[in-house]
Design a protein around this motif. Structure first.
Motif, PDB file in Angstrom:
ATOM      1  N   LYS A 228       0.978   3.842  -3.153  1.00 43.92           N
ATOM      2  CA  LYS A 228       0.484   5.203  -2.925  1.00 43.92           C
ATOM      3  C   LYS A 228       1.583   6.237  -3.136  1.00 43.92           C
ATOM      4  CE  LYS A 228      -3.396   4.553   0.220  1.00 43.92           C
ATOM      5  NZ  LYS A 228      -3.936   4.884   1.566  1.00 43.92           N
TER       6      LYS A 228
ATOM      7  N   GLU B 245       0.830  -1.205   0.000  1.00 46.07           N
ATOM      8  CA  GLU B 245       0.000   0.000   0.000  1.00 46.07           C
ATOM      9  C   GLU B 245       0.868   1.260   0.000  1.00 46.07           C
ATOM     10  OE1 GLU B 245      -3.292   2.264   2.834  1.00 46.07           O
ATOM     11  OE2 GLU B 245      -2.235   0.497   3.557  1.00 46.07           O
TER      12      GLU B 245
ATOM     13  N   LEU C  70      -7.220   0.159  -1.780  1.00 42.02           N
ATOM     14  CA  LEU C  70      -6.761   0.550  -0.452  1.00 42.02           C
ATOM     15  C   LEU C  70      -6.378  -0.726   0.258  1.00 42.02           C
ATOM     16  CD1 LEU C  70      -6.518   3.267   0.909  1.00 42.02           C
ATOM     17  CD2 LEU C  70      -8.645   2.816   2.109  1.00 42.02           C
TER      18      LEU C  70
ATOM     19  N   ARG D  32       2.115   6.585  -6.742  1.00 45.32           N
ATOM     20  CA  ARG D  32       0.864   6.816  -7.465  1.00 45.32           C
ATOM     21  C   ARG D  32       0.744   5.870  -8.657  1.00 45.32           C
ATOM     22  NH1 ARG D  32       0.053  13.168  -8.256  1.00 45.32           N
ATOM     23  NH2 ARG D  32      -2.077  12.428  -8.593  1.00 45.32           N
TER      24      ARG D  32
ATOM     25  N   SER E  39      -4.532   8.086  -5.478  1.00 46.46           N
ATOM     26  CA  SER E  39      -3.494   7.975  -4.457  1.00 46.46           C
ATOM     27  C   SER E  39      -2.969   6.560  -4.352  1.00 46.46           C
ATOM     28  CB  SER E  39      -4.061   8.405  -3.099  1.00 46.46           C
ATOM     29  OG  SER E  39      -5.157   7.596  -2.741  1.00 46.46           O
ATOM     30  N   SER E  40      -3.737   5.581  -4.829  1.00 44.45           N
ATOM     31  CA  SER E  40      -3.282   4.195  -4.845  1.00 44.45           C
ATOM     32  C   SER E  40      -3.873   3.525  -6.058  1.00 44.45           C
ATOM     33  CB  SER E  40      -3.696   3.461  -3.571  1.00 44.45           C
ATOM     34  OG  SER E  40      -5.083   3.447  -3.446  1.00 44.45           O
TER      35      SER E  40
END
Length: 308
Positions: free
Chosen positions: A158, A154, A227, A161, A258-259
Motif C-alpha cells: 500500500k 499489506e 487487501l 502503491r 492503494s494496494s
C-alpha cells in the motif's frame, strides 16, 4: 520433601517456560524484512491440485503433496481475498515444485503426481517480486508466519502503491518464502482459475438478464484491489469480467490503487484462455513424451516505480 502444591507450581512453571520457548523457537520474535527484488525461485514446473473453498482447508493438500515427494519444496498459490470473497469461493492451488531453473523433472515423480490426480503447470522466473521469509521450524511457524507476514506485506504494498499478485508461499530448507510477482502476474494463474471465472461470469450474465433495468451486480461488479488480512485467507480480491484491450487493462490494473492486484476477471478472457489452451496442448499433447516445459505469456503486470 516438597508438598503437592509446591510440586504443582514447579511443574506449571516448567510447562509455561517450555511453551514460551516453543513459541519463540517457532518464530514469534523473528525479524520480518519485506523487500522488492529478485524472487526466491527461478522458473519452475509445479505439480498442483486446484481447490475452491476456505484457505484453512489447504493443509490437506500440502500433506498429500508432501507425502508423494517428501524431498520436494511445497508451494501454495492464493488467489482471493476472503475479506471480499466468501470462503467457499476462495481459490488456491497447492502442490510441489518438480523442477527449477534448467533442472529436469524426475519422470517417476511426475508420473506419481499425475496418477494421484495432480496437474502440471510452469511458472516463469520474473525479475521483481515483493518478498520476505519466515522460519519454518514447527507447525506453529506456519500460523505465526501467516499472521505476522501478511500485515507487513499489506503495509509495504500500500505504501508504495504496487501492483502485486497472486500470493505464493514456498516451503523449503527451513524457511517459508512469501512472494507476490510485480510482472507477468497472469502466468501465475493456473488454468482452473480461468474456468472458474468463465463460469461465474456466465452465471452473472444470466442473473443480470433476469432483472430488467437493474444495475449489474451493484457494488460487487466493480474491481477491487488486494487487501491483505492477518491470516492465510489472503490474496487478491474478486472483481467482475470485463473485455478490455490488454494495454488498457494494464493501465487500469494498477494505477490509482492503494494496494496491489486484481483477479483475472479484469483480463480479456478470449486471450487469456486461448493462451492457456496453447500451454495445455504443449503440456498434454499427443507426442510420445509429455513436455514438462510450457512457454510463458507476455508481461501482463506493471512494475510501478518505488517511492524513496
Amino acid at each position: 520433601m516438597l508438598d503437592c502444591v509446591s510440586l504443582c507450581v514447579i511443574i506449571s512453571l516448567i510447562s509455561l517456560l517450555t511453551l514460551a520457548g516453543y513459541i519463540l523457537y517457532s518464530g514469534l520474535l523473528s525479524e520480518i524484512i519485506v523487500l522488492t527484488g529478485s524472487p526466491p525461485i527461478k522458473k519452475i514446473i509445479f505439480a498442483y491440485k486446484f481447490k475452491q473453498g476456505p484457505y484453512k482447508n489447504c493443509g490437506q493438500l500440502f500433506q498429500e503433496s508432501h507425502s508423494i515427494g517428501p524431498k520436494l519444496s511445497c508451494i501454495g498459490v492464493f488467489y482471493d481475498d476472503p475479506k471480499k470473497v466468501p470462503g467457499p469461493q476462495c481459490r488456491y492451488a497447492v502442490g510441489s515444485i518438480l523442477s527449477e531453473g534448467e533442472n529436469k523433472a524426475d519422470e517417476e515423480l511426475f508420473k506419481s503426481y499425475e496418477t494421484s490426480g495432480f496437474n502440471v503447470v510452469s511458472f516463469p522466473e520474473v525479475t521483481h517480486v515483493v518478498t520476505t521469509s519466515f522460519p519454518h521450524r514447527t507447525f506453529l511457524s506456519i500460523v505465526l508466519g501467516v499472521s505476522r507476514v501478511y500485515p507487513k506485506l499489506e503495509h509495504y504494498i500500500k505504501k508504495r502503491r504496487l501492483c502485486a499478485h497472486p500470493f505464493l508461499e514456498i516451503y523449503r530448507e527451513g524457511l517459508i518464502h512469501f512472494m507476490a510477482p510485480l510482472a507477468r502476474q497472469g502466468d501465475f494463474y493456473v488454468p482452473e482459475v480461468c474456468r472458474v471465472e468463465q463460469r461465474q461470469s456466465e452465471e452473472e450474465l444470466h442473473s443480470d438478464s433476469d432483472v430488467s433495468g437493474a444495475d449489474s451486480n451493484s457494488e460487487y461488479s466493480s474491481g477491487s484491489g488486494v487487501l491483505l488480512s492477518d491470516s492465510r485467507e489472503t490474496s487478491l480480491a474478486g472483481s467482475s469480467v470485463r473485455s478490455v484491450p490488454l494495454q488498457d487493462q494494464e493501465e487500469r490494473h494498477c494505477r490509482g490503487r492503494s494496494s496491489g492486484g486484481n483477479s483475472l476477471k479484469e483480463l480479456d478472457w478470449e486471450q487469456t484462455c486461448g493462451q492457456w489452451a496453447e500451454k495445455e496442448e504443449l503440456l498434454h499433447g499427443d507426442s510420445d513424451q509429455k513436455s514438462l516445459e510450457a512457454p510463458t505469456q507476455s508481461c501482463w503486470g506493471v512494475v510501478e516505480e518505488e517511492e524513496e
